[in-house]
Design a protein around this motif. Structure first.
Motif, PDB file in Angstrom:
ATOM      1  N   GLU A   1       0.831  -1.213   0.000  1.00  0.00           N
ATOM      2  CA  GLU A   1       0.000   0.000   0.000  1.00  0.00           C
ATOM      3  C   GLU A   1       0.866   1.264   0.000  1.00  0.00           C
ATOM      4  OE1 GLU A   1      -2.787   0.057   3.214  1.00  0.00           O
ATOM      5  OE2 GLU A   1      -4.124   1.462   2.166  1.00  0.00           O
ATOM      6  N   ALA A   2       1.956   1.219   0.761  1.00  0.00           N
ATOM      7  CA  ALA A   2       2.853   2.388   0.824  1.00  0.00           C
ATOM      8  C   ALA A   2       3.456   2.680  -0.559  1.00  0.00           C
ATOM      9  CB  ALA A   2       3.953   2.158   1.856  1.00  0.00           C
ATOM     10  N   PHE A   3       3.919   1.617  -1.240  1.00  0.00           N
ATOM     11  CA  PHE A   3       4.460   1.809  -2.599  1.00  0.00           C
ATOM     12  C   PHE A   3       3.348   2.230  -3.563  1.00  0.00           C
ATOM     13  CE2 PHE A   3       7.843  -1.244  -1.084  1.00  0.00           C
ATOM     14  CZ  PHE A   3       8.925  -0.392  -1.258  1.00  0.00           C
ATOM     15  N   ALA A   4       2.189   1.580  -3.450  1.00  0.00           N
ATOM     16  CA  ALA A   4       1.084   1.862  -4.377  1.00  0.00           C
ATOM     17  C   ALA A   4       0.608   3.311  -4.239  1.00  0.00           C
ATOM     18  CB  ALA A   4      -0.072   0.888  -4.145  1.00  0.00           C
ATOM     19  N   ASP A   5       0.523   3.810  -3.001  1.00  0.00           N
ATOM     20  CA  ASP A   5       0.090   5.198  -2.791  1.00  0.00           C
ATOM     21  C   ASP A   5       1.034   6.171  -3.491  1.00  0.00           C
ATOM     22  OD1 ASP A   5      -2.107   4.449  -1.373  1.00  0.00           O
ATOM     23  OD2 ASP A   5      -1.274   4.893   0.618  1.00  0.00           O
ATOM     24  N   LYS A   6       2.334   5.870  -3.395  1.00  0.00           N
ATOM     25  CA  LYS A   6       3.309   6.741  -4.054  1.00  0.00           C
ATOM     26  C   LYS A   6       3.104   6.716  -5.567  1.00  0.00           C
ATOM     27  CE  LYS A   6       6.760   9.522  -3.963  1.00  0.00           C
ATOM     28  NZ  LYS A   6       6.696  10.768  -3.154  1.00  0.00           N
ATOM     29  N   LEU A   7       2.866   5.531  -6.105  1.00  0.00           N
ATOM     30  CA  LEU A   7       2.673   5.405  -7.555  1.00  0.00           C
ATOM     31  C   LEU A   7       1.397   6.119  -7.997  1.00  0.00           C
ATOM     32  CD1 LEU A   7       3.829   1.694  -7.800  1.00  0.00           C
ATOM     33  CD2 LEU A   7       4.908   3.605  -9.017  1.00  0.00           C
ATOM     34  N   LYS A   8       0.328   5.946  -7.206  1.00  0.00           N
ATOM     35  CA  LYS A   8      -0.943   6.621  -7.536  1.00  0.00           C
ATOM     36  C   LYS A   8      -0.744   8.129  -7.559  1.00  0.00           C
ATOM     37  CE  LYS A   8      -3.728   3.266  -5.192  1.00  0.00           C
ATOM     38  NZ  LYS A   8      -4.617   3.062  -4.051  1.00  0.00           N
ATOM     39  N   SER A   9       0.014   8.637  -6.604  1.00  0.00           N
ATOM     40  CA  SER A   9       0.253  10.091  -6.536  1.00  0.00           C
ATOM     41  C   SER A   9       1.004  10.561  -7.787  1.00  0.00           C
ATOM     42  CB  SER A   9       1.036  10.457  -5.280  1.00  0.00           C
ATOM     43  OG  SER A   9       2.426  10.200  -5.480  1.00  0.00           O
TER      44      SER A   9
ATOM     45  N   ASP B   1      -0.193  -3.723  -8.755  1.00  0.00           N
ATOM     46  CA  ASP B   1       0.647  -4.752  -9.387  1.00  0.00           C
ATOM     47  C   ASP B   1       2.122  -4.363  -9.316  1.00  0.00           C
ATOM     48  OD1 ASP B   1      -1.590  -6.164  -9.919  1.00  0.00           O
ATOM     49  OD2 ASP B   1      -1.546  -5.917 -12.097  1.00  0.00           O
ATOM     50  N   LEU B   2       2.413  -3.096  -9.579  1.00  0.00           N
ATOM     51  CA  LEU B   2       3.810  -2.651  -9.539  1.00  0.00           C
ATOM     52  C   LEU B   2       4.343  -2.679  -8.111  1.00  0.00           C
ATOM     53  CD1 LEU B   2       3.651   0.270 -12.127  1.00  0.00           C
ATOM     54  CD2 LEU B   2       4.971  -1.848 -12.372  1.00  0.00           C
ATOM     55  N   ALA B   3       3.495  -2.314  -7.151  1.00  0.00           N
ATOM     56  CA  ALA B   3       3.921  -2.325  -5.748  1.00  0.00           C
ATOM     57  C   ALA B   3       4.277  -3.739  -5.317  1.00  0.00           C
ATOM     58  CB  ALA B   3       2.813  -1.757  -4.859  1.00  0.00           C
ATOM     59  N   MET B   4       3.448  -4.703  -5.717  1.00  0.00           N
ATOM     60  CA  MET B   4       3.737  -6.102  -5.378  1.00  0.00           C
ATOM     61  C   MET B   4       5.020  -6.580  -6.056  1.00  0.00           C
ATOM     62  SD  MET B   4       1.304  -9.417  -5.927  1.00  0.00           S
ATOM     63  CE  MET B   4       0.060  -9.287  -4.657  1.00  0.00           C
ATOM     64  N   THR B   5       5.195  -6.154  -7.304  1.00  0.00           N
ATOM     65  CA  THR B   5       6.409  -6.527  -8.039  1.00  0.00           C
ATOM     66  C   THR B   5       7.651  -5.955  -7.365  1.00  0.00           C
ATOM     67  OG1 THR B   5       5.118  -6.521 -10.081  1.00  0.00           O
ATOM     68  CG2 THR B   5       7.510  -6.482 -10.312  1.00  0.00           C
ATOM     69  N   ILE B   6       7.555  -4.702  -6.948  1.00  0.00           N
ATOM     70  CA  ILE B   6       8.698  -4.047  -6.302  1.00  0.00           C
ATOM     71  C   ILE B   6       9.044  -4.767  -4.995  1.00  0.00           C
ATOM     72  CG2 ILE B   6       9.400  -1.916  -5.088  1.00  0.00           C
ATOM     73  CD1 ILE B   6       7.588  -0.511  -7.382  1.00  0.00           C
ATOM     74  N   ASN B   7       8.045  -5.089  -4.213  1.00  0.00           N
ATOM     75  CA  ASN B   7       8.317  -5.817  -2.961  1.00  0.00           C
ATOM     76  C   ASN B   7       8.910  -7.190  -3.235  1.00  0.00           C
ATOM     77  OD1 ASN B   7       8.391  -6.350  -0.162  1.00  0.00           O
ATOM     78  ND2 ASN B   7       6.413  -7.373  -0.258  1.00  0.00           N
ATOM     79  N   ALA B   8       8.362  -7.901  -4.228  1.00  0.00           N
ATOM     80  CA  ALA B   8       8.908  -9.228  -4.573  1.00  0.00           C
ATOM     81  C   ALA B   8      10.373  -9.108  -4.984  1.00  0.00           C
ATOM     82  CB  ALA B   8       8.085  -9.870  -5.695  1.00  0.00           C
ATOM     83  N   MET B   9      10.674  -8.097  -5.818  1.00  0.00           N
ATOM     84  CA  MET B   9      12.056  -7.893  -6.257  1.00  0.00           C
ATOM     85  C   MET B   9      12.985  -7.639  -5.068  1.00  0.00           C
ATOM     86  SD  MET B   9      11.370  -5.512  -9.602  1.00  0.00           S
ATOM     87  CE  MET B   9      13.027  -5.109 -10.141  1.00  0.00           C
ATOM     88  N   ILE B  10      12.532  -6.815  -4.141  1.00  0.00           N
ATOM     89  CA  ILE B  10      13.371  -6.487  -2.983  1.00  0.00           C
ATOM     90  C   ILE B  10      13.561  -7.721  -2.092  1.00  0.00           C
ATOM     91  CG2 ILE B  10      13.566  -5.084  -0.878  1.00  0.00           C
ATOM     92  CD1 ILE B  10      12.059  -2.840  -2.400  1.00  0.00           C
ATOM     93  N   GLN B  11      12.467  -8.431  -1.820  1.00  0.00           N
ATOM     94  CA  GLN B  11      12.567  -9.626  -0.975  1.00  0.00           C
ATOM     95  C   GLN B  11      13.511 -10.654  -1.608  1.00  0.00           C
ATOM     96  OE1 GLN B  11      11.072  -9.954   2.042  1.00  0.00           O
ATOM     97  NE2 GLN B  11      10.176  -7.935   1.814  1.00  0.00           N
ATOM     98  N   GLY B  12      13.324 -10.886  -2.908  1.00  0.00           N
ATOM     99  CA  GLY B  12      14.152 -11.876  -3.604  1.00  0.00           C
ATOM    100  C   GLY B  12      15.601 -11.426  -3.697  1.00  0.00           C
ATOM    101  N   ALA B  13      15.804 -10.134  -4.017  1.00  0.00           N
ATOM    102  CA  ALA B  13      17.169  -9.609  -4.129  1.00  0.00           C
ATOM    103  C   ALA B  13      17.904  -9.762  -2.803  1.00  0.00           C
ATOM    104  CB  ALA B  13      17.142  -8.134  -4.536  1.00  0.00           C
ATOM    105  N   PHE B  14      17.194  -9.553  -1.716  1.00  0.00           N
ATOM    106  CA  PHE B  14      17.809  -9.650  -0.390  1.00  0.00           C
ATOM    107  C   PHE B  14      18.333 -11.070  -0.143  1.00  0.00           C
ATOM    108  CE2 PHE B  14      17.451 -10.099   4.308  1.00  0.00           C
ATOM    109  CZ  PHE B  14      18.452  -9.183   4.637  1.00  0.00           C
ATOM    110  N   VAL B  15      17.564 -12.070  -0.559  1.00  0.00           N
ATOM    111  CA  VAL B  15      18.018 -13.473  -0.401  1.00  0.00           C
ATOM    112  C   VAL B  15      19.281 -13.709  -1.234  1.00  0.00           C
ATOM    113  CG1 VAL B  15      17.404 -15.907  -0.726  1.00  0.00           C
ATOM    114  CG2 VAL B  15      15.676 -14.295   0.085  1.00  0.00           C
ATOM    115  N   ILE B  16      19.289 -13.176  -2.459  1.00  0.00           N
ATOM    116  CA  ILE B  16      20.473 -13.366  -3.319  1.00  0.00           C
ATOM    117  C   ILE B  16      21.672 -12.598  -2.733  1.00  0.00           C
ATOM    118  CG2 ILE B  16      21.368 -13.300  -5.687  1.00  0.00           C
ATOM    119  CD1 ILE B  16      18.453 -13.201  -6.681  1.00  0.00           C
ATOM    120  N   CYS B  17      21.408 -11.391  -2.183  1.00  0.00           N
ATOM    121  CA  CYS B  17      22.466 -10.618  -1.501  1.00  0.00           C
ATOM    122  C   CYS B  17      23.109 -11.452  -0.394  1.00  0.00           C
ATOM    123  CB  CYS B  17      21.908  -9.344  -0.859  1.00  0.00           C
ATOM    124  SG  CYS B  17      21.497  -8.034  -2.023  1.00  0.00           S
ATOM    125  N   LEU B  18      22.285 -12.149   0.379  1.00  0.00           N
ATOM    126  CA  LEU B  18      22.807 -12.947   1.504  1.00  0.00           C
ATOM    127  C   LEU B  18      23.749 -14.044   1.018  1.00  0.00           C
ATOM    128  CD1 LEU B  18      19.691 -13.342   3.829  1.00  0.00           C
ATOM    129  CD2 LEU B  18      21.768 -12.044   4.314  1.00  0.00           C
TER     130      LEU B  18
END
Lengths: 192, 192
Positions: free
Chosen positions: A134-142, A152-169
């Motif tokens: 919701e926080a990402f989506a509100d920014k995009l809506k604005s 959809d983009l907010a969910m994608t962004i969160n998925a990318m960050i969550q997944g990237a973090f695992v690969i970072c580890l």
């Protein structure tokens, strides 16, 4: 009295959050929470009659509020959603390198551990992600994105960050987050 | 003799993989591996003198080969990289709904559990992801993307899938994977 009760309560939740980060849900025991928090055993059951699940619930709830506010504050620093989200990810990369990425319950870890065994905590973790989306989506809506695109983009962004973090580890560096940040304008300019 | 030894060895690795899926690394004990595999205790130490870490190593190594081949075979079904990757994600969503998403060691779970405590397994998990990235990158290169673009996009695709899977688990549905699949043409057409 209320203040001291609240202090004990807070301390127990905080300690639970730290132990969940170190040992996961099944690896965190009530005895260790009592020991590390310095709270008397009786006070744990007084404040949290349902024990570990209730403590974990409140620690996750607190992470939800803290991280949602952190995302909102971070995104508010730039008017343009693309710039705001890209900089949020660059900052995440910096925090990863400084080993200060996360201050609270690691939601992905908990989800992977309990999603099939604990419906109450799983449902709470769903709400945590929704709150971040919701926080990402509100920014995009604005910035003029439609409601559906924004979600959809907010969910994608969160998925990318969550997944990237695992690969970072696995790599012990923040390159995956930097790579994700570079994809943001591609995704968002096209999506707009 | 060799055949029977190999059967016992395989059985021990297979059982370890299943238990890692159910209970994670610290939740998986040697006694349980012996019990579930039906192998005599002596044979475990004969085949795996380093015990649990070695068993986990081999189970992860096997997942690396199996999943890499699975990705390659799946992507080979379509000439166009966009179509191939999008269909790979749609298939992942179907497997999630059928609760047959994963047959092997859940790498993200293991990474989140051991990245700070076991360098040998962390390093192996890094190689697992690299092997998957290579499979995606090769497909992209065959479609005319540059080496650098292909690697960055491959890492992004894996991050999206890993992250989406965590969000799927909280929701108990495959919507996040479907949303990611829809982003693939946006990312790849622009990237090309």
């Amino acid at each position: 009295m209320v203040k001291s009760n609240n202090t004990t309560r807070n301390k127990l939740i905080e300690t639970t959050g730290k132990l969940l980060q170190l040992h996961g849900y099944s690896g965190t025991g009530l005895n260790e929470i009592i020991k590390q928090s310095g709270a008397p055993k009786g006070s744990l059951y007084y404040h949290f009659p349902e024990g570990k699940e209730q403590l974990a619930y409140e620690a996750i709830e607190r992470t939800k509020e803290n991280v949602t506010n952190f995302i909102k504050d971070s995104l508010a620093r730039y008017d343009d959603p693309i710039e705001a989200i890209q900089n949020f990810i660059y900052d995440s990369a910096k925090r990863f390198e400084a080993d200060s990425y996360f201050n609270g319950v690691p939601i992905a870890n908990i989800v992977l551990e309990i999603s099939k065994t604990n419906d109450r905590l799983r449902e709470l973790c769903r709400k945590v992600f929704e709150s971040w989306h919701e926080a990402f989506a509100d920014k995009l809506k604005s910035g003029g994105y439609s409601d559906e695109e924004s979600w959809d983009l907010a969910m994608t962004i969160n998925a990318m960050i969550q997944g990237a973090f695992v690969i970072c580890l696995t790599r012990q560096d923040s390159k995956p987050l930097l790579v994700m940040a570079e994809q943001i304008p591609v995704m968002l300019i096209k999506g707009k």
